[in-house]
Design a protein around this motif. Sequence first.
Motif, PDB file in Angstrom:
ATOM      1  N   CYS A  15       9.498   4.873 -24.532  1.00 54.20           N
ATOM      2  CA  CYS A  15      10.486   3.787 -24.423  1.00 54.20           C
ATOM      3  C   CYS A  15      11.287   3.606 -25.707  1.00 54.20           C
ATOM      4  O   CYS A  15      12.383   3.075 -25.669  1.00 54.20           O
ATOM      5  N   LEU A  16      10.721   4.042 -26.847  1.00 53.64           N
ATOM      6  CA  LEU A  16      11.300   3.857 -28.181  1.00 53.64           C
ATOM      7  C   LEU A  16      11.281   2.357 -28.550  1.00 53.64           C
ATOM      8  O   LEU A  16      11.440   1.555 -27.643  1.00 53.64           O
ATOM      9  N   PRO A  53      12.431  -8.599 -31.880  1.00 52.67           N
ATOM     10  CA  PRO A  53      13.577  -7.716 -32.099  1.00 52.67           C
ATOM     11  C   PRO A  53      13.863  -6.798 -30.910  1.00 52.67           C
ATOM     12  O   PRO A  53      12.998  -6.600 -30.053  1.00 52.67           O
TER      13      PRO A  53
HETATM   14  N1   CP Z   1      12.570   0.188 -25.248  1.00 51.59           N
HETATM   15  C1   CP Z   1      12.941  -1.018 -25.653  1.00 51.59           C
HETATM   16  O1   CP Z   1      12.713  -2.044 -24.998  1.00 51.59           O
HETATM   17  O2   CP Z   1      13.603  -1.032 -26.856  1.00 51.59           O
HETATM   18  P1   CP Z   1      14.023  -2.325 -27.667  1.00 51.59           P
HETATM   19  O3   CP Z   1      12.750  -3.016 -28.117  1.00 51.59           O
HETATM   20  O4   CP Z   1      14.827  -1.810 -28.833  1.00 51.59           O
HETATM   21  O5   CP Z   1      14.822  -3.226 -26.783  1.00 51.59           O
END
Ligand code: CP
Length: 307
Positions: free
Chosen positions: A265-266, A51
């Motif tokens: 990074c979330l 995801p």
């Molecule tokens: N930080 C980052 O790569 O977020 P996603 O996994 O939502 O792409």
Amino acid sequence: MKHLLSITDLTQSEILSILYKAETFRKEKEQNIHHKQILQGKNIAMFFEKPSLRTKVSFESAVSSFGGNAILIDGREVAGTRESISDISHVLTGMVDGIFARVHEHSILEEMQKNMNIPVLNALCNDFHPFQAFAEIQTILIEFPENFTEKKVVFIGDGCNVSTSLAQICAIIGIDFEMCSPDTYKIPDIFWKQILEESEKSGAHITRSNTPQKAAENADVIVTDTWVSMGMENEKEQRLQDFKGFTVTQEIMKKANKDAIFLHCLPAYRGLEVDADVIDGPQSRVFQEAHCRLHTSKAILDFIYNS
Ligand code: CP
Ligand code: NVA
């Protein structure tokens, strides 16, 4: 033809020029300036086995702002039992002008690179997250424009894809970096050795430790990431036990320098790797970092297709 499988594919001057270009794109966006249509008529496949919110949206938005077209492929739908990575690669190389792939194993990206005549870009794998590392450094550059390479970055948490790429970019451009993790969750030795070799060339002071309170002392930037990366959900219980004491708390932020910032990074898990009052507090730059994913994606595309 250029690829980006890992930060170590790039030289110090290439990394710095991508970062300064990202700053140009950030400022152009603020002024609503349209970018040169360097991807006009080009199609880029986005192949995702895991995801994503930030990576998908920032990349697709970057491609379209250059006049290109991004095609999303659900890797879980086409790969594995249905079709081999080799066949997928041979098919796509005749149809598109590049592939941006988020996969589990790094070897899948290498196999794509071997079988394709188009740029292969790593959108995250179990070992690396190079696009994220650029957004982290751009956020540090925005915060400390005069002397960002003289700052000390401390990563508290898992020796995962995000911390490995961040350590690599710091080592190459000469930013001091400390990796603070439980002893069984260090950045793998094979990557750590290369990181130390790079730091010898740049002069970066690179260290490893296991005590967050101590590591935070004199830090200008404190970074963390989830303790349970995508694909490791079956280790969750064990990891939550093993990472006890590694939460980035206000107490830890207080040990850092006064003007220190917090990055992530979330997605983030409040109360686990970071407390809510830190990630939602005044030192946090996590949304700025997320927005930098857009500017740095543009700068990387510009480097790959227009230089
Ligand atoms: N930080 C980052 O790569 O977020 P996603 O996994 O939502 O792409
Ligand atoms: N280390 C995390 C990063 C998510 C952007 C993961 O791989 O799930």
